[in-house]
Design an enzyme around this catalytic site. Structure first.
Site, PDB file in Angstrom:
ATOM      1  CB  SER A   1      -0.941  -0.006   1.207  1.00 11.81           C
ATOM      2  OG  SER A   1      -0.192   0.092   2.386  1.00 11.81           O
TER       3      SER A   1
ATOM      4  NE  ARG B   1     -13.885   2.357  -9.531  1.00 15.68           N
ATOM      5  CZ  ARG B   1     -14.687   1.807  -8.622  1.00 15.68           C
ATOM      6  NH1 ARG B   1     -14.570   0.530  -8.321  1.00 15.68           N
ATOM      7  NH2 ARG B   1     -15.604   2.530  -8.018  1.00 15.68           N
TER       8      ARG B   1
ATOM      9  CD  GLU C   1     -16.224  -1.964 -14.803  1.00 18.61           C
ATOM     10  OE1 GLU C   1     -17.184  -1.309 -14.371  1.00 18.61           O
ATOM     11  OE2 GLU C   1     -15.354  -2.467 -14.083  1.00 18.61           O
TER      12      GLU C   1
ATOM     13  CG  HIS D   1     -18.115  -2.683 -11.285  1.00 21.01           C
ATOM     14  ND1 HIS D   1     -17.393  -1.628 -11.775  1.00 21.01           N
ATOM     15  CD2 HIS D   1     -18.091  -2.542  -9.932  1.00 21.01           C
ATOM     16  CE1 HIS D   1     -16.978  -0.870 -10.765  1.00 21.01           C
ATOM     17  NE2 HIS D   1     -17.393  -1.415  -9.634  1.00 21.01           N
TER      18      HIS D   1
END
Lengths: 337, 337
Positions: free
Chosen positions: B196, B254, B283, B301
């Site tokens: 992260s 994402r 998408e 999604h």
């Protein structure tokens, strides 16, 4: 597979071409994937490769056979056992034992080695996988995307799923598989309840001695028990109606624990919400009515199919046969309670 | 949905037909499922129902609009924001914020309310579901059974899966979703590692500041981070090659965090072992090459699609707008770090 010094301690009487003889009734998965390696250690008599009917094959070939490797599908009946007069051990690669006539084995003092708890984690993983799939419609969604419908049906709203957290999950059969399922689902925020023959003193989950009563208190039932006279068709229409219209059933135990005909009726009539099934009453036949339902996930009896586990199973099969042929204690003997 | 005493504390200037006005650019899922209830509380201006281009619709209709409800797909650019001169709040039902120009919102002192951590458990459940599916081939097995192949191909051995226990799982983005994934997968016996922006002081898992280094040490990468300039195409061919031929990638973050073209190449050339994907770069368009692969699971999604969560979201949307219109603190304000 570990290296084994196979001939060192083995009684020479059992050998054929220098290798201990093992009769195999049908090809177990471990045999298909590690058969070549195993064939260097044992001389296999492959009943299924003979054009003869099994009884005739056994009459001709089994007089000196002391060891049988079973995959858990061909029933090992008193009739079969009588045709193998020197039989001393059955090593089964199945988790269940319902295919073996245990009474006849006891009478004849035939040892049985099982897969022990080797499959428990794989089976629990699959049970949770099936549950998430039914709740969150993963297989259905995958079909939807693969058919190109996501891009073409822009106004269609793919149906909502259900959240796992907070659900009451009833585990039927809190053995090694059931406990592993419970451990996993606690991490998802599910509340665990269970039914089993006896209350487990070391377990924090509420115990329901009656499976119908358990179903009344649950959003999900997960069948993790083996098939016995007591568990046969234990999950019938009455239990499923108690589970109710929002209820989901998962089966990684044995097909016939559920009355399959009544379950199919409940699914078709939307008296339960969905099912995730790895086992069926009449495998490999699956009720065709299920093929068109979007709220079921169907799996071809694969709860224990992972590379890692089959490799470990291979070691266990070899170890149990070697122990038997060397007059040592079995690694995973059947312990009857 | 809770009962709200909606008009009690609300500034009357914002009302239209007695209800506070809210502009909606595109229909969010919460709107499709709970739109009727919401319409009793707010007066919605539905931009997508107008035949006018969005800019023209806003020029005509948005002069007095103070509140926008966003589903996270239509970009809220400085241009759009300029056309809503009185805009004071954007409530977004998306987990990500990459569709909103945050700099312009800061400059204009527009408040943003997010879905908070409402979706974290659903998203984590789906991430684990996709991982089990890829490892244990659940969707593939379901197709196999539904096509009647289990009964007809008796000699075919359905391919083995992989065991979850003992695997090294690298989580990319250890926010609320990532932490929920970690908690679940620990119960399966997986070892958790993470990457992260910063090391999390309160977390016991090994931290890898470099995602390529993380991939080298992992059997699985699970993308749980949002899309930013820094994370765009962060998972490229180099990272995937480090993940390796046995490696699996899961994405519930994402789409554009992964360089999709390079991932598809790696999958086709078997440079990675499989993928479970809930999000895509463009998408609802999914690369067609993926449709024929058996080692991928595709999801439209839907990480945050459960009835329970949408119901909670509905309450949160109402609560945030009511707080705004009553000059009270938002329930889930965007906190920038």
């Amino acid at each position: 597979m570990e290296n084994h010094n196979h001939e060192a301690n083995i009684n020479q009487d059992y050998l054929c071409n220098g290798l201990p003889q093992v009769l195999v009734l049908e090809p177990p998965p471990v045999f298909k994937f590690h058969g070549e390696q195993l064939s260097k250690i044992f001389h296999f008599l492959k009943a299924w490769e003979s054009p003869l009917p099994l009884h005739q094959y056994l009459t001709i070939n089994s007089q000196s056979v002391k060891a049988v490797l079973s995959a858990g599908t061909t029933p090992i009946t008193p009739d079969i056992i009588r045709l193998i007069p020197s039989l001393g051990i059955i090593v089964t690669t199945s988790a269940g034992l319902n295919h073996i006539d245990l009474q006849e084995c006891r009478r004849r003092q035939i040892s049985i080695a099982t897969a022990g708890t080797l499959y428990s984690e794989d089976a629990a993983d699959l049970a949770v996988g099936l549950l998430i799939d039914v709740f969150r419609k993963i297989s259905t969604a995958d079909r939807y995307v693969r058919r190109g419908l996501w891009a073409s049906q822009r106004d269609y709203q793919f149906p909502l799923g259900s959240k796992l957290g907070g659900k009451q999950v009833g585990i039927v059969g809190l053995g090694s598989i059931g406990l592993n399922v419970a451990k996993r689902l606690e991490a998802f925020g599910c509340n665990i309840l269970y039914n089993s023959r006896k209350k487990k003193p070391s377990v924090p989950y509420p115990y329901y001695p009656d499976v119908c009563d358990l179903a009344t208190h649950c959003d999900v039932l997960i069948i993790c028990c083996g098939l016995t006279d007591e568990t046969h068709h234990m999950i019938n229409k009455k239990v499923l109606l108690e589970l109710g219209k929002e209820g989901v059933i998962i089966n990684v135990g044995r097909g016939a624990v559920i009355d399959e005909k009544e379950m199919v009726e409940c699914l078709l009539q939307e008296e339960i919400a969905g099912a995730g099934l790895d086992v069926f009453e009449n495998e490999p036949n699956v009720p065709k009515e299920l093929f068109s339902l979007e709220n079921v996930v169907l799996s071809p009896h694969r709860a224990v199919h992972s590379e890692e586990t089959l490799m470990a199973l291979c070691d266990l099969v070899v170890g149990n046969f070697e122990a038997f042929f060397s007059n040592k204690p079995l690694l995973t003997p059947l312990v009857e309670d």
